[in-house]
Write an enzyme that holds these catalytic residues in place. Structure first.
Site, short mmCIF file in Angstrom:
data_model
loop_
_atom_site.label_atom_id
_atom_site.label_comp_id
_atom_site.label_asym_id
_atom_site.label_seq_id
_atom_site.Cartn_x
_atom_site.Cartn_y
_atom_site.Cartn_z
N GLY A 26 -9.00 5.63 1.24
CA GLY A 26 -9.50 6.50 2.34
C GLY A 26 -11.18 6.04 2.42
O GLY A 26 -11.79 7.12 2.50
N ALA A 27 -11.51 4.88 2.33
CA ALA A 27 -12.78 4.31 2.29
C ALA A 27 -13.57 3.98 3.55
O ALA A 27 -14.12 3.17 3.48
CB ALA A 27 -13.08 3.43 0.94
N SER A 28 -12.67 4.36 4.81
CA SER A 28 -13.46 4.04 5.91
C SER A 28 -14.64 4.61 6.20
O SER A 28 -14.77 5.80 5.92
CB SER A 28 -12.30 4.07 7.05
OG SER A 28 -11.56 3.04 7.08
N ASP A 79 3.01 4.87 -5.33
CA ASP A 79 2.21 6.18 -5.25
C ASP A 79 3.13 7.35 -5.67
O ASP A 79 3.67 7.80 -4.87
CB ASP A 79 1.71 6.34 -3.64
CG ASP A 79 0.80 7.64 -3.50
OD1 ASP A 79 0.87 8.41 -4.35
OD2 ASP A 79 0.38 7.79 -2.39
N ASP A 114 0.82 -1.12 0.08
CA ASP A 114 -0.10 0.02 0.09
C ASP A 114 0.84 1.29 0.03
O ASP A 114 1.81 1.50 0.83
CB ASP A 114 -0.93 -0.09 1.24
CG ASP A 114 -1.77 0.83 1.21
OD1 ASP A 114 -2.39 1.42 0.28
OD2 ASP A 114 -2.58 1.24 2.31
N HIS A 115 0.60 2.04 -1.11
CA HIS A 115 1.37 3.65 -0.82
C HIS A 115 2.96 3.23 -1.02
O HIS A 115 3.69 3.76 -0.26
CB HIS A 115 0.97 4.53 0.25
CG HIS A 115 -0.53 4.77 0.13
ND1 HIS A 115 -1.12 5.81 -0.56
CD2 HIS A 115 -1.61 4.46 0.97
CE1 HIS A 115 -2.15 6.03 -0.38
NE2 HIS A 115 -2.48 5.16 0.56
N GLU A 148 -1.62 6.13 -8.92
CA GLU A 148 -2.44 6.99 -8.26
C GLU A 148 -2.38 8.33 -9.13
O GLU A 148 -1.34 8.63 -9.47
CB GLU A 148 -2.15 7.12 -7.00
CG GLU A 148 -3.31 7.96 -6.35
CD GLU A 148 -3.19 7.97 -4.76
OE1 GLU A 148 -2.83 7.22 -4.16
OE2 GLU A 148 -3.91 9.09 -4.31
O1 G3H Z 1 -2.99 4.86 3.48
C1 G3H Z 1 -2.68 4.75 4.64
C2 G3H Z 1 -2.82 3.41 5.43
O2 G3H Z 1 -3.91 3.91 6.32
C3 G3H Z 1 -1.61 3.13 6.02
O3 G3H Z 1 -1.36 3.76 7.32
O4 G3H Z 1 1.03 4.31 6.92
O5 G3H Z 1 0.07 4.43 9.25
O6 G3H Z 1 0.42 2.15 8.22
P1 G3H Z 1 0.08 3.76 7.76
P1 13P Z 2 -8.90 4.69 5.76
O1 13P Z 2 -7.99 5.44 6.34
O2 13P Z 2 -10.31 5.45 5.31
O3 13P Z 2 -9.18 3.34 6.23
O4 13P Z 2 -8.00 4.39 4.24
C1 13P Z 2 -7.12 3.37 4.26
C2 13P Z 2 -6.40 3.56 2.93
O5 13P Z 2 -6.78 4.23 1.93
C3 13P Z 2 -5.31 2.63 2.88
O6 13P Z 2 -4.60 2.90 1.71
ZN ZN Z 3 -4.49 4.85 0.77
#
Ligand code: G3H
Ligand code: 13P
Ligand code: ZN
Length: 322
Positions: free
Chosen positions: A225-227, A116, A94-95, A146
């Site tokens: 960001g879909a929480s 990213d 992720d990212h 992205e």
């Molecule tokens: O997009 C971000 C994710 O929620 C990951 O968060 O970098 O604190 O592990 P983190």
């Molecule tokens: P949330 O912070 O909305 O859960 O997003 C998580 C996310 O986009 C991880 O890449």
């Molecule tokens: Zn993200």
């Protein structure tokens, strides 16, 4: 010598996304950092028969150790089998912030990576993403790019303001990079404070999503960001000594709408953190004499399973699709 994800029993995202596009649902991409989160994600997805993307941020990798994570993912595949259902499982960075991080993940068994470059100038984003794609595709690993910037915190990168994706750039970006999916910015943001409390929640920019769909027919779109920032957990955290006043997320109805469109992957991290923290706070407040981590992590893990299953069934529509 690297490890191929295929030897660990993982899959890349190609087939998952093709089926999600066809079936008008989204694959859950749940972040994990520790054993209990991983157990809960796999249990929930097996029990609801959902494909899943296990998502690891750079921070999670530093926290849990890359080697440990690879074996945890391997364990997750075996654990799913033991639970009686072979669901498709992808392990995704992720990212990813550099070619080196992406390569290191690919070499250690990840089946999918995000690079990213959204904060970079357009041409630089293309160059970096293409470099990752060239390496990843040589090993049949899928790549998410992205375009557009989300507000909030992603590892070390903090963006104060979001910049919506410009639909006029998406075709050139996808054609020049060869990426397999594209994360876009349509008004979501990372973390638990996505909108201003006490004010109407602005709807996501479905018009931008539609424009991207029209320009890239059948191409998988990703929503970060879909929480939904489940209010039950926010209230529980505040009730038991936390301070999360005004935490707000994306309304579930809008996520359902996105899942039924070209959005094939929905990223959820904060909701898992909130559920875990809420239940741990509740347990410790009610049982101040306990200090065995299993005692407070067990109810937290049970709650996580419940929450992930509810997401798969009610929000993403991925339940029953494995
Ligand atoms: O997009 C971000 C994710 O929620 C990951 O968060 O970098 O604190 O592990 P983190
Ligand atoms: P949330 O912070 O909305 O859960 O997003 C998580 C996310 O986009 C991880 O890449
Ligand atoms: Zn993200």
């Amino acid at each position: 010598m690297g490890v191929s994800y295929k030897d660990i029993g993982l899959v890349n995202t190609k087939e998952m996304f093709a089926k999600a596009m066809e079936g008008k649902y989204a694959i859950p991409a749940y972040n994990f950092n520790n054993l209990e989160q991983l157990q809960a994600i796999v249990t929930a997805c097996v029990e609801s028969k959902s494909p899943v993307i296990l998502q690891v941020s750079k921070g999670a990798r530093e926290y849990a150790n890359a080697t440990m994570l690879r074996y945890m993912a391997m364990g997750a595949v075996q654990y799913a089998k033991e639970l009686g259902c072979e669901i498709p499982i992808a392990l995704h960075l992720d990212h990813g912030d550099s070619f080196e991080t992406a390569k290191s993940c690919i070499d250690s068994g990840f089946s999918s990576v995000m690079i990213d470059g959204s904060h970079l100038p357009f041409e630089e984003n293309i160059t970096l993403t293409k470099k990752v794609v060239d390496y990843a595709h040589s090993l049949d690993v899928t790549v998410e790019g992205e375009l557009g910037v989300l507000a909030g915190i992603e590892d070390d990168v903090v963006a104060e303001k979001s910049t919506y994706t410009n639909p006029d750039q998406v075709v050139e970006f996808v054609e020049k990079t060869g990426c397999d999916s594209l994360a876009i910015s349509i008004g979501t943001s990372h973390g638990a404070f996505k909108f201003k409390a006490g004010q109407p929640v602005p709807p996501l920019r479905f018009d931008i999503l539609k424009e991207c769909e029209v320009r890239l027919p059948g191409f998988p779109i990703v929503l970060h960001g879909a929480s939904s920032v489940v209010q039950e957990y926010v209230e529980m955290i505040n009730q038991y000594g936390g301070k999360l006043e005004g935490a707000l997320g994306v309304p579930e109805e809008q996520l359902r709408q996105a899942a039924a469109s070209a959005v094939c992957k929905i990223n959820i991290d904060s909701d898992g953190r909130l559920a875990l923290t809420a239940k741990i706070r509740e347990f410790l407040a009610e049982h101040p004499e306990e200090f065995d981590p299993r005692k407070y992590l067990k109810p937290a893990r049970t709650e996580l399973v419940k929450m992930y299953k509810a997401k798969n069934v009610n929000v993403l529509g991925s339940a029953g699709k494995a």
